[in-house]
Design an enzyme around this catalytic site. Sequence first.
Site, PDB file in Angstrom:
ATOM      1  N   SER A   1       0.919  -1.364   0.014  1.00  0.00           N
ATOM      2  CA  SER A   1       0.035   0.155   0.105  1.00  0.00           C
ATOM      3  C   SER A   1       0.812   1.500  -0.054  1.00  0.00           C
ATOM      4  O   SER A   1       0.359   2.366  -0.223  1.00  0.00           O
ATOM      5  CB  SER A   1      -1.060  -0.211   1.133  1.00  0.00           C
TER       6      SER A   1
ATOM      7  N   GLU B   1      -4.518   0.542  -8.587  1.00  0.00           N
ATOM      8  CA  GLU B   1      -3.152   1.139  -8.905  1.00  0.00           C
ATOM      9  C   GLU B   1      -2.089   0.467  -9.474  1.00  0.00           C
ATOM     10  O   GLU B   1      -1.650  -0.647  -8.595  1.00  0.00           O
ATOM     11  CB  GLU B   1      -2.704   2.319  -7.800  1.00  0.00           C
TER      12      GLU B   1
HETATM   13  N1  CAA Z   1     -16.508  -8.381   0.206  1.00  0.00           N
HETATM   14  C1  CAA Z   1     -17.434  -8.536  -0.908  1.00  0.00           C
HETATM   15  N2  CAA Z   1     -18.609  -7.758  -0.926  1.00  0.00           N
HETATM   16  C2  CAA Z   1     -18.925  -6.766   0.130  1.00  0.00           C
HETATM   17  C3  CAA Z   1     -17.814  -6.722   1.246  1.00  0.00           C
HETATM   18  C4  CAA Z   1     -16.822  -7.505   1.344  1.00  0.00           C
HETATM   19  N3  CAA Z   1     -15.938  -7.480   2.317  1.00  0.00           N
HETATM   20  N4  CAA Z   1     -18.399  -5.641   1.887  1.00  0.00           N
HETATM   21  C5  CAA Z   1     -19.457  -4.952   1.217  1.00  0.00           C
HETATM   22  N5  CAA Z   1     -19.612  -5.715  -0.018  1.00  0.00           N
HETATM   23  C6  CAA Z   1     -20.850  -5.594  -0.757  1.00  0.00           C
HETATM   24  C7  CAA Z   1     -22.067  -5.878  -0.331  1.00  0.00           C
HETATM   25  O1  CAA Z   1     -22.366  -7.309  -0.343  1.00  0.00           O
HETATM   26  C8  CAA Z   1     -23.016  -5.054  -1.246  1.00  0.00           C
HETATM   27  O2  CAA Z   1     -23.303  -5.449  -2.618  1.00  0.00           O
HETATM   28  P1  CAA Z   1     -24.518  -5.555  -3.201  1.00  0.00           P
HETATM   29  O3  CAA Z   1     -24.640  -4.301  -3.491  1.00  0.00           O
HETATM   30  O4  CAA Z   1     -24.540  -6.286  -4.416  1.00  0.00           O
HETATM   31  O5  CAA Z   1     -25.716  -6.035  -2.330  1.00  0.00           O
HETATM   32  C9  CAA Z   1     -22.086  -3.873  -1.376  1.00  0.00           C
HETATM   33  O6  CAA Z   1     -20.805  -4.085  -1.307  1.00  0.00           O
HETATM   34  C10 CAA Z   1     -22.655  -2.778  -0.509  1.00  0.00           C
HETATM   35  O7  CAA Z   1     -22.531  -3.362   1.091  1.00  0.00           O
HETATM   36  P2  CAA Z   1     -23.363  -2.772   1.993  1.00  0.00           P
HETATM   37  O8  CAA Z   1     -24.845  -2.649   1.667  1.00  0.00           O
HETATM   38  O9  CAA Z   1     -23.192  -3.871   3.079  1.00  0.00           O
HETATM   39  O10 CAA Z   1     -22.894  -1.584   2.643  1.00  0.00           O
HETATM   40  P3  CAA Z   1     -22.314  -0.129   1.868  1.00  0.00           P
HETATM   41  O11 CAA Z   1     -23.464   0.309   1.105  1.00  0.00           O
HETATM   42  O12 CAA Z   1     -22.200   0.742   3.042  1.00  0.00           O
HETATM   43  O13 CAA Z   1     -20.946  -0.410   1.522  1.00  0.00           O
HETATM   44  C11 CAA Z   1     -18.657  -0.267   1.350  1.00  0.00           C
HETATM   45  C12 CAA Z   1     -19.918  -0.912   2.188  1.00  0.00           C
HETATM   46  C13 CAA Z   1     -18.458  -0.774   0.082  1.00  0.00           C
HETATM   47  C14 CAA Z   1     -17.527  -0.816   2.368  1.00  0.00           C
HETATM   48  C15 CAA Z   1     -18.754   1.036   1.492  1.00  0.00           C
HETATM   49  O14 CAA Z   1     -18.779   1.693   2.897  1.00  0.00           O
HETATM   50  C16 CAA Z   1     -17.543   1.817   1.166  1.00  0.00           C
HETATM   51  O15 CAA Z   1     -17.265   2.106  -0.237  1.00  0.00           O
HETATM   52  N6  CAA Z   1     -16.427   2.342   2.193  1.00  0.00           N
HETATM   53  C17 CAA Z   1     -15.472   2.742   1.703  1.00  0.00           C
HETATM   54  C18 CAA Z   1     -14.358   1.679   1.427  1.00  0.00           C
HETATM   55  C19 CAA Z   1     -12.999   2.365   1.148  1.00  0.00           C
HETATM   56  O16 CAA Z   1     -12.724   3.447   0.940  1.00  0.00           O
HETATM   57  N7  CAA Z   1     -11.860   1.484   0.748  1.00  0.00           N
HETATM   58  C20 CAA Z   1     -10.673   1.865   0.562  1.00  0.00           C
HETATM   59  C21 CAA Z   1      -9.978   1.672   1.885  1.00  0.00           C
HETATM   60  S1  CAA Z   1      -8.249   2.071   1.474  1.00  0.00           S
HETATM   61  C22 CAA Z   1      -7.547   0.703   0.819  1.00  0.00           C
HETATM   62  O17 CAA Z   1      -7.892  -0.491   1.030  1.00  0.00           O
HETATM   63  C23 CAA Z   1      -5.947   0.657   0.460  1.00  0.00           C
HETATM   64  C24 CAA Z   1      -4.981   0.607   1.170  1.00  0.00           C
HETATM   65  O18 CAA Z   1      -3.874   0.260   1.049  1.00  0.00           O
HETATM   66  C25 CAA Z   1      -5.125   0.984   2.678  1.00  0.00           C
END
Ligand code: CAA
Length: 282
Positions: free
Chosen positions: A118, A151
């Site tokens: 990352s 990325e």
């Molecule tokens: N695995 C698979 N699918 C998942 C999941 C997981 N762990 N978590 C959520 N989903 C899916 C759900 O099944 C749902 O699918 P459908 O629309 O088909 O039903 C969809 O994602 C939306 O999930 P929820 O309805 O449960 O919840 P939400 O709408 O609040 O979304 C989220 C959850 C996608 C996590 C959203 O809150 C989000 O986008 N958060 C920000 C995430 C982010 O910023 N990630 C980057 C982090 S930085 C990183 O990863 C890099 C690093 O190096 C640190």
Amino acid sequence: MIKKVGVVGAGTMGAGIAQVTAEAGYEVILIDLEDKFVNRGMENILKNWSKAIKKGTLTAKEVDQIKVRLTGTTNYDNLNDCQLVIEAVVEKMSIKKELFAKLDDICPAETLFASNTSALSITELAAATKRPNQVIGVHFFNPVPVMKLVELIPGAETTAETVTAMKEYCSAIGKEAIVVKESPGFIVNRLLIPYINEAAIIYDQGVASPAEIDQAMKLGANMPMGPLALADLIGIDVCLMIMEYFFDEMADSKYRPALAFKQKVRAGHLGRKTGKGFFDYN
Ligand code: CAA
């Protein structure tokens, strides 16, 4: 031509990468040091596929066909016929370098090596191999099956052919690839982690509670989740490690890590993975 992909590290990121890669039609080897880590990764993937069947996004027959392409193992020799190996192990330069040197001995000369780091330097990782031209950063986002971006980070010696092959792989797994010049945290984490760190500093200063800070960013800036819940999702240890890397690498006090990160890591409250971080998940 990439047909078989090795994924080293069966944690959240490695399992996610293995899942989307198998779904896209590649043969996948998911590998970790111990059976219990491999089994946990495989179970998480199977859970996601069960949910997909319930939601109707995949049929049971499709899942059966995908499952056949995914093998979990602790035997690194199984990587000896992969055209691409992606590592998603712990964020420690020394461990990643040791792994790449080991893969260099196991894999054929043409195998591409990618790191899901990352923030760390791809050039330094590549230097641990005899094929730095075939080493590249491929940075996925959590949750991998949901987040569209990857990325791609070429190191100093990465060739255009390696970049092209990885762009094709990203497109095949349904991700949008952005090629980023090597620099600490690339684009997303350079912006995202200092934002999360500032939220933790606000919390340290008693400006507002974690729930209020998160609610403010959800309602006031339309973030899908608040910064402190995001810290818990990413892992507070990972956030701390990235801030410490920025601080060292850029020698700039604006990257000083929040005290809250340090205290929570010392207490073992790393976020969702330990059941407690800024919020309680038990
Ligand atoms: N695995 C698979 N699918 C998942 C999941 C997981 N762990 N978590 C959520 N989903 C899916 C759900 O099944 C749902 O699918 P459908 O629309 O088909 O039903 C969809 O994602 C939306 O999930 P929820 O309805 O449960 O919840 P939400 O709408 O609040 O979304 C989220 C959850 C996608 C996590 C959203 O809150 C989000 O986008 N958060 C920000 C995430 C982010 O910023 N990630 C980057 C982090 S930085 C990183 O990863 C890099 C690093 O190096 C640190």
